[in-house]
Design a protein around this motif. Structure first.
Motif, PDB file in Angstrom:
ATOM      1  N   LEU A  78       0.826  -1.204   0.000  1.00  0.00           N
ATOM      2  CA  LEU A  78       0.000   0.000   0.000  1.00  0.00           C
ATOM      3  C   LEU A  78       0.861   1.255   0.000  1.00  0.00           C
ATOM      4  O   LEU A  78       0.572   2.205  -0.726  1.00  0.00           O
ATOM      5  CB  LEU A  78      -0.952  -0.001   1.192  1.00  0.00           C
ATOM      6  N   THR A  79       1.951   1.255   0.794  1.00  0.00           N
ATOM      7  CA  THR A  79       2.794   2.455   0.807  1.00  0.00           C
ATOM      8  C   THR A  79       3.461   2.663  -0.546  1.00  0.00           C
ATOM      9  O   THR A  79       3.514   3.797  -1.027  1.00  0.00           O
ATOM     10  CB  THR A  79       3.872   2.415   1.915  1.00  0.00           C
ATOM     11  N   THR A  80       3.929   1.580  -1.186  1.00  0.00           N
ATOM     12  CA  THR A  80       4.522   1.762  -2.511  1.00  0.00           C
ATOM     13  C   THR A  80       3.475   2.218  -3.514  1.00  0.00           C
ATOM     14  O   THR A  80       3.742   3.090  -4.332  1.00  0.00           O
ATOM     15  CB  THR A  80       5.204   0.484  -3.048  1.00  0.00           C
ATOM     16  N   PHE A  81       2.284   1.649  -3.418  1.00  0.00           N
ATOM     17  CA  PHE A  81       1.217   2.040  -4.347  1.00  0.00           C
ATOM     18  C   PHE A  81       0.880   3.518  -4.179  1.00  0.00           C
ATOM     19  O   PHE A  81       0.721   4.247  -5.156  1.00  0.00           O
ATOM     20  CB  PHE A  81      -0.028   1.187  -4.108  1.00  0.00           C
ATOM     21  N   LYS A  82       0.799   3.969  -2.917  1.00  0.00           N
ATOM     22  CA  LYS A  82       0.470   5.371  -2.657  1.00  0.00           C
ATOM     23  C   LYS A  82       1.567   6.283  -3.180  1.00  0.00           C
ATOM     24  O   LYS A  82       1.295   7.354  -3.720  1.00  0.00           O
ATOM     25  CB  LYS A  82       0.286   5.597  -1.155  1.00  0.00           C
ATOM     26  N   LYS A  83       2.816   5.857  -3.000  1.00  0.00           N
ATOM     27  CA  LYS A  83       3.933   6.673  -3.467  1.00  0.00           C
ATOM     28  C   LYS A  83       3.915   6.787  -4.986  1.00  0.00           C
ATOM     29  O   LYS A  83       4.038   7.867  -5.551  1.00  0.00           O
ATOM     30  CB  LYS A  83       5.258   6.036  -3.015  1.00  0.00           C
ATOM     31  N   GLU A  84       3.730   5.643  -5.649  1.00  0.00           N
ATOM     32  CA  GLU A  84       3.738   5.634  -7.113  1.00  0.00           C
ATOM     33  C   GLU A  84       2.615   6.475  -7.694  1.00  0.00           C
ATOM     34  O   GLU A  84       2.750   7.056  -8.762  1.00  0.00           O
ATOM     35  CB  GLU A  84       3.621   4.205  -7.634  1.00  0.00           C
ATOM     36  N   ASN A  85       1.473   6.491  -7.013  1.00  0.00           N
ATOM     37  CA  ASN A  85       0.321   7.194  -7.564  1.00  0.00           C
ATOM     38  C   ASN A  85       0.066   8.545  -6.910  1.00  0.00           C
ATOM     39  O   ASN A  85      -0.995   9.135  -7.099  1.00  0.00           O
ATOM     40  CB  ASN A  85      -0.926   6.317  -7.452  1.00  0.00           C
ATOM     41  N   ASN A  86       1.022   8.994  -6.096  1.00  0.00           N
ATOM     42  CA  ASN A  86       0.911  10.288  -5.413  1.00  0.00           C
ATOM     43  C   ASN A  86      -0.380  10.440  -4.610  1.00  0.00           C
ATOM     44  O   ASN A  86      -1.086  11.422  -4.729  1.00  0.00           O
ATOM     45  CB  ASN A  86       1.023  11.446  -6.416  1.00  0.00           C
ATOM     46  N   ILE A  87      -0.686   9.414  -3.831  1.00  0.00           N
ATOM     47  CA  ILE A  87      -1.867   9.506  -2.971  1.00  0.00           C
ATOM     48  C   ILE A  87      -1.380   9.842  -1.567  1.00  0.00           C
ATOM     49  O   ILE A  87      -0.474   9.189  -1.040  1.00  0.00           O
ATOM     50  CB  ILE A  87      -2.663   8.186  -2.949  1.00  0.00           C
ATOM     51  N   GLU A  88      -1.982  10.857  -0.967  1.00  0.00           N
ATOM     52  CA  GLU A  88      -1.616  11.196   0.409  1.00  0.00           C
ATOM     53  C   GLU A  88      -2.207  10.166   1.353  1.00  0.00           C
ATOM     54  O   GLU A  88      -3.298   9.666   1.130  1.00  0.00           O
ATOM     55  CB  GLU A  88      -2.201  12.554   0.797  1.00  0.00           C
ATOM     56  N   SER A  89      -1.489   9.872   2.411  1.00  0.00           N
ATOM     57  CA  SER A  89      -2.052   8.911   3.367  1.00  0.00           C
ATOM     58  C   SER A  89      -2.673   9.632   4.546  1.00  0.00           C
ATOM     59  O   SER A  89      -2.404  10.781   4.783  1.00  0.00           O
ATOM     60  CB  SER A  89      -0.997   7.942   3.841  1.00  0.00           C
TER      61      SER A  89
END
Lengths: 105, 336
Positions: free
Chosen positions: A94-105
């Motif tokens: 999930l953290t890699t996915f968020k980073k790749e897609n520029n999603i804020e957590s």
């Protein structure tokens, strides 16, 4: 919290046991059954909810050799490891996915 | 019909379902071993939209997916209205029906910040209870357009919505939360209809609970999984037949490609979102052109949250619940 207790046993002694789980159902029943019945030294493993009005789940383990309790303990330990690994893997992904897609957590 | 590969598959034929037989054991029939599990298991996140997500579980037995699904639906907690004190209800909706409706209103409050309320407790505390008030009175609308026949112009407060909930903080709750963090997720849920003279005066108590007790406590709208569909075209399909083949599947599954000599040929584009309907088998000439199958150790999970917790948190909570269950049982085994 659920209580596991031993029901009456027969001549097979420690090899075959029925465990009663209070306040548990198909969720834990099927999970434990699936894991434990795949073990090589387990002859049979099955579960039943003997009456829908009673919050009880019976788990039966019959072994070729060894103690039924040990198979149950092994099943639970394996399940704990499965959970740990799933959590690690999921959070990493999930953290890699968020980073790749520029999603804020 | 045969698919020659080592993946565990179920093959959807016209009137029956068969399986292919990989030469070695697969996750479906081998002894469970944690090292093997760690080696094979992969998670791939496909879509993440905060309250909705889709991810793949690859290389696991479906029982595990089912366990997590069941846990999310019925054992991950959330907050919901459990008790309604009715001081006045002169509207036409009956007390018990209204109370039931209020219970189903999804609340924003994060259940992880609350405790379960014990059954003996007479008074709720700031750790386990949220208090709301619903005080609405319907009157004639003196101002506004006199000609209008719209109920909204003639009356005031003729519709009671979830936005009429007012939060009453218990003790220091006002410092811990903001009103918009604990109230209803949607402010336009119609709760009752009233006419002048009708009045509602209610006090609502929301507590933490689990879906096993009542569906209103379930944190997910839906949580489901399915097996990855796989479609193979085993002989060339061209022209009108290719277009027909395309229509047999969900949009985007089959695409048409123009070959060098100008013919239209059907190719599989993406079988992931196919509904696995067996429409192809209606056509005699297409029956033998495709093999429809599903991969049994590739599970597609979809979680749709109600809105109190994000989808990923609901999943991790479910895994933690299972872990804690097992740990407490192990603890009990070692004591006896």
């Amino acid at each position: 919290m659920p209580i596991s207790q031993l029901a009456s046993s027969e001549s097979a002694g420690e090899r075959s046991k029925t465990f009663v789980f209070e306040d548990e159902g198909h969720t834990l029943g099927n999970t434990l059954r699936s894991i434990i019945s795949s073990y090589k030294d387990v002859q049979f493993c099955g579960y039943t909810i003997s009456h829908p009005a009673e919050k009880k789940m019976n788990l039966r383990i019959q072994m070729y050799e060894g103690r039924a309790v040990d198979a149950l303990r092994r099943g639970l330990e394996d399940l704990v490891n499965v959970c740990d690994h799933t959590l690690d893997l999921f959070e990493n992904e999930l953290t890699t996915f968020k980073k790749e897609n520029n999603i804020e957590s | 019909m045969d698919v020659n590969d080592e993946k565990p598959r179920i093959i959807l034929e016209e009137y029956k379902v068969t399986q292919n037989l990989p030469s070695e054991t697969t996750v479906l029939d081998e002894t469970f071993d944690i090292r093997k599990f760690k080696k094979k298991f992969r998670i791939v996140i496909v879509r993440y939209e905060k309250y909705e997500m889709e991810f793949d579980f690859i290389g696991v037995h479906p029982f595990l997916a089912n366990t997590f699904r069941r846990l999310m639906l019925s054992e991950v907690p959330s907050m919901a209205v459990e008790k309604v004190f009715i001081y006045n209800n002169t509207s036409i909706i009956q007390d018990e029906i209204l109370s039931h409706r209020l219970g189903l209103v999804p609340l924003k409050a994060n259940p992880r910040l609350f405790e379960y309320r014990s059954e003996e407790a007479k008074e709720g505390s700031e750790q386990d209870t949220l208090e709301f008030e619903l005080k609405v009175k319907c009157t004639w609308n003196k101002e506004g357009n006199k000609e209008s026949a719209r109920a909204d112009d003639i009356y005031k407060n003729n519709n009671v919505y979830s936005k009429h909930f007012t939060w009453l903080p218990i003790k220091n709750q006002a410092e811990m939360f903001k009103a918009e963090e604990v109230g209803p997720i949607h402010d336009d849920i119609l709760l009752a209809k009233m006419r002048p003279g009708h009045e509602l005066d209610l006090k609502l108590l929301a507590v933490k609970g689990i879906g096993k007790d009542h569906a209103k406590f379930s944190p997910v709208a839906t949580a489901f999984y399915r097996l990855l569909p796989d479609i193979k075209i085993i002989r060339e399909v061209e022209g009108e037949a290719a277009e027909r083949l395309q229509k047999c599947f969900s949009p985007g599954v089959i695409s048409l490609r123009h070959s060098k000599d100008g013919r239209k040929v059907a190719v599989v584009n993406n079988s992931r979102y196919d509904t696995s309907s067996r429409n192809v088998y209606r056509y005699e000439d297409l029956k033998d052109a495709v093999i429809m199958s599903k991969i049994q150790d590739h599970i597609i999970f979809t979680i749709e949250s109600v809105g109190a917790m994000t989808a990923d948190v609901i999943f991790t909570e479910a895994v933690k619940i299972l872990k804690n269950k097992c740990l407490s049982l192990l603890d009990e085994l070692s004591q006896s």
